[in-house]
Motif scaffolding. Structure first.
Motif, short mmCIF file in Angstrom:
data_model
loop_
_atom_site.label_atom_id
_atom_site.label_comp_id
_atom_site.label_asym_id
_atom_site.label_seq_id
_atom_site.Cartn_x
_atom_site.Cartn_y
_atom_site.Cartn_z
N ALA A 40 -12.76 18.95 -12.83
CA ALA A 40 -14.23 18.36 -11.97
C ALA A 40 -14.18 17.01 -11.67
O ALA A 40 -13.48 16.30 -12.98
CB ALA A 40 -15.30 18.93 -12.76
N GLN A 83 -18.90 25.99 -16.27
CA GLN A 83 -18.07 24.96 -15.76
C GLN A 83 -18.33 23.67 -16.10
O GLN A 83 -19.20 23.38 -17.10
CB GLN A 83 -18.45 24.95 -14.20
CG GLN A 83 -18.10 26.22 -13.56
CD GLN A 83 -18.50 26.13 -12.10
OE1 GLN A 83 -19.25 25.61 -11.44
NE2 GLN A 83 -17.74 27.32 -11.49
N TRP A 90 -14.97 19.86 -7.30
CA TRP A 90 -13.61 20.40 -7.79
C TRP A 90 -12.72 19.81 -7.59
O TRP A 90 -12.67 19.37 -6.04
CB TRP A 90 -13.47 21.89 -7.75
CG TRP A 90 -14.26 22.79 -8.11
CD1 TRP A 90 -15.23 23.65 -7.71
CD2 TRP A 90 -14.12 23.30 -9.66
NE1 TRP A 90 -15.97 24.25 -8.78
CE2 TRP A 90 -15.28 24.01 -9.81
CE3 TRP A 90 -13.27 22.87 -10.84
CZ2 TRP A 90 -15.40 24.72 -11.12
CZ3 TRP A 90 -13.39 23.56 -11.84
CH2 TRP A 90 -14.58 24.32 -12.14
N ALA A 150 -23.55 24.31 -10.07
CA ALA A 150 -22.81 24.56 -11.00
C ALA A 150 -23.04 25.85 -11.53
O ALA A 150 -24.08 26.24 -11.62
CB ALA A 150 -22.92 23.23 -12.12
N CYS A 163 -14.41 15.23 -17.49
CA CYS A 163 -14.35 15.39 -16.21
C CYS A 163 -13.46 14.17 -15.65
O CYS A 163 -13.01 13.53 -16.27
CB CYS A 163 -15.55 15.48 -15.36
SG CYS A 163 -16.61 13.91 -15.81
#
Ligand SMILES: [Zn+2]
Lengths: 348, 315
Positions: free
Chosen positions: B108, B85, B93, B81, B140
């Motif tokens: 993500a 991010q 991704w 990473a 995420c």
């Protein structure tokens, strides 16, 4: 339906092309110090002096080196005082060439100097390129340029259009090392061999119209068509396995009217070459086109200049007599978002 | 060969961006754990929603609520990473088509390894604990093999209490600045309290500070020429507003100074004289302070003023 095909209103040709050595780190030189020898080289090939040039257009990005208004400093290398007719695009130099071509078509200029440069070494290119993304939904996640290309590569693999072996072969051949290993994984499925080298470099071309072009070069590379098209900026809206913008630009440039001998494709990633070859129908049965004899962006990818270099390399192939008809392509943005296609021909 | 200088350079901006009605509804919705899309002209539900149609550019306003679960359309394994991010451990991704949407959203996916990820897998949103109305309100995605597809979205008015109308997006880029050969030589000269310009081989003009090329001739300047230290004020202005982080009393004078032997004026502050007595033609010299990398300011030499004709070309 589409308009009837018609050629440009004036004959315009690339009459000279020059580029720097592309090096991983050019801390020795400022932009203008890197660029100036290329400008002198390309002018010397035509016998023109800077004063003889009607229009100058450049492409670069301040984000690369973190130097504000760096293009104004670079202009010192042209000899811009007293003031010259000049323009700049914050884009690859291929789009500067497009602007210069249009300027000549209007009749306001007979000659143009187009140049581009990029110094990626001062910053972290993968991070810098995140700043061109949608600032609301995408840039806050900092997806780097390799990650976005990797999403496209995986989509291609899933669709059955390529596999890791073919990608590795493309990467090795473009670098002139057919036996090279694909390297370590950067962002899967892409490996180092699939990704462009990060380099600093510059390039320049001279354009001229009609008889001026014939006077300046033994075999001008005539621009028979030139067009650029863009797709939606949201990656999730696009079909990443295809490049309809490349195809449309190619149609408008007349690329499908006759086979080409050479195609210079601006594919920084191996997977993008697969997309472009499909969009441009270069893999049709019986095709004899030579793809990226220069090595393309996988061999040297000076950002902001690599697209202009494709036009320059294609023109040089025509000028040398290696090709009678050549296609040049340039791209900008993530995953081939925007694409430019030119068709160049020598007089037979 | 001269030693080439480098220095760290941080470029940092907190971009403040206002939102249109569709973006505002989407980001406010994320704060409320509601995902909205917008119906495009061709009937597709676009998530994340856009203000204008991706194909026709028509204004779009018809909002649709979609599910927090969806299907991965493509993915890429990120083994390390990078700064900023969504996760700081290895992650994938992903482009995710949420249930009820026709386009995919980039984010993500928290997964133990690449072998746990494939296109077509089912995932769901993991919401951030603190949500402000930003794309990062989605912390995420996480695997959700059990999540049944919910194919249809529901119309949504897009109205929330206290809607988000803007975002602040910090952006930071780190560089190693390298000024190149010419400016490195100039800076090295300053370290010895010398001002070194460079002469154009064609027109013989001496540029200071030198930038590597003569802007008139378009050729490299190479011959180094020490200029000054004394010079002449060619023009000036009186500064009445205190700059932040600058410990200088106002009003003060900022001037263009043609150093003796230079064909280009540089600029610097004038001190050692009341501001209202500075004049064109005033002869000045640099004042260095301990450890400084350039003159702190210029002060009068006491010489008679220079003739206007001697510097008029340099104004
Ligand atoms: Zn000169």
């Amino acid at each position: 339906m589409s308009e009837p095909a018609r050629g440009p209103v004036r004959d315009v040709a690339i009459v000279a092309f020059g580029q720097s050595e592309h090096v991983p780190d050019s801390a020795e030189t400022s932009e203008v110090e890197m660029l100036m020898p290329v400008l002198h080289d390309v002018l010397a090939r035509t016998g023109l002096k800077a004063r003889d040039i009607d229009f100058t257009c450049s492409g670069s990005s301040d984000y690369l080196a973190g130097r504000a208004f760096s293009f104004t400093m670079a202009l010192d290398g042209v000899g811009a005082w007293p003031p010259i007719s000049e323009s700049h695009v914050e884009m690859d130099g291929a789009w500067a060439l497009y602007e210069a071509w249009v300027k000549i078509l209007t009749g306001e200029a007979d000659t143009a100097l187009v140049y581009a440069y990029g110094k990626s070494s001062p910053g972290d290119l993968r991070e810098v390129l995140t700043r061109q993304l949608d600032p609301y939904y995408v840039a806050p996640l900092w997806p780097d340029s390799v990650a976005l290309a990797a999403l496209q590569a995986q989509a291609l693999i899933d669709a059955g259009h390529t596999d890791a072996r073919e990608l590795a072969t493309i990467g090795a051949h473009r670098r002139g090392r057919p036996d090279a290993a694909p390297g370590r994984q950067v962002v899967g499925p892409l490996r180092t061999g699939d990704c462009p080298p990060v380099v600093d470099g510059a390039a320049a071309v001279v354009l001229a119209a009609g008889d001026t072009a014939r006077r300046l070069a033994d075999r001008p590379a005539w621009i028979r068509g030139l067009d650029h098209r863009i797709e939606a900026h949201a990656l999730g809206v696009r079909d990443l396995t295809d490049s309809p913008s490349t195809r449309l630009a190619a149609e408008h440039a007349g690329a499908f009217d006759a086979p080409v001998d050479v195609a210079e494709l601006h594919a920084p990633f191996t997977s993008q070459e697969v997309v472009l070859r499909r969009a441009l129908r270069l893999d049709a049965p019986g095709s004899t086109v030579r793809i990226n004899p220069s090595g393309g962006a996988l061999a040297a990818n000076p950002v902001m200049a690599a697209g202009l270099i494709r036009l320059g390399e294609a023109a040089a192939a025509v000028q040398r007599g290696d090709a009678d008809r050549a296609l040049a392509h340039a791209t900008s943005g993530p995953c081939l978002q925007q694409n430019l296609v030119a068709v160049l021909e020598g007089e037979r | 060969m001269s030693e080439v200088l480098t220095a760290p350079l941080v470029v940092e901006f907190p971009f403040t961006r206002s939102l249109g009605p569709v973006q505002s509804a989407f980001l406010t919705g994320l704060r409320e754990r509601t995902v909205l899309g917008v119906r495009a002209r061709d009937g597709r539900v676009v998530v994340p929603p856009v203000e204008y149609d991706p194909v026709t550019a028509d204004e779009l306003r018809e909002l649709v609520e979609v599910a927090p679960t969806g299907t991965v359309t493509t993915w890429a394994w990120n083994p390390s990473a990078r700064r900023g991010q969504p996760l700081d451990t290895p992650f994938a991704w992903v482009l995710v088509r949420l249930d009820g949407a026709d386009t995919a959203l980039l984010h993500a996916l928290d997964a133990p390894g690449p072998e746990a990820v494939r296109s077509g897998m089912r995932v769901r949103i993991r919401w951030a604990a603190e949500r402000t109305g930003a794309i990062t309100d989605i912390a995420c995605f996480e695997p959700a093999d059990d999540a049944a597809e919910q194919p249809h979205g529901r119309p949504h008015g897009g109205e929330f209490a206290d809607p988000v109308t803007g975002i602040t997006a910090p952006a930071r880029l780190d560089y190693t600045y390298a000024p190149g050969r010419t400016q490195s030589r100039y800076i090295q000269g300053l370290a010895e309290h010398k001002t070194v310009g460079e002469r154009c081989p064609a027109c013989r003009k001496v540029y200071v500070p030198p930038r590597g090329a003569c802007p008139t001739c378009g050729v490299a300047t190479g011959e180094q020429v020490e200029v000054g230290p004394r010079g002449t004020v060619t023009t000036f202005c009186i500064v009445n507003i205190k700059a932040r982080n600058l410990d200088i009393d106002v009003p003060y004078v900022y001037a263009h100074i043609a150093l003796d032997g230079a064909d280009l004026a540089l600029h610097a502050r004038i001190g050692g004289i009341p501001y209202d007595q500075v004049r064109m033609g005033l002869r000045v010299e640099p004042v260095w302070t301990e450890g400084a990398r350039h003159p702190d300011h210029y002060r009068p030499t006491g010489e008679p003023d220079a003739d206007y004709d001697s510097y008029k070309e340099l104004i």
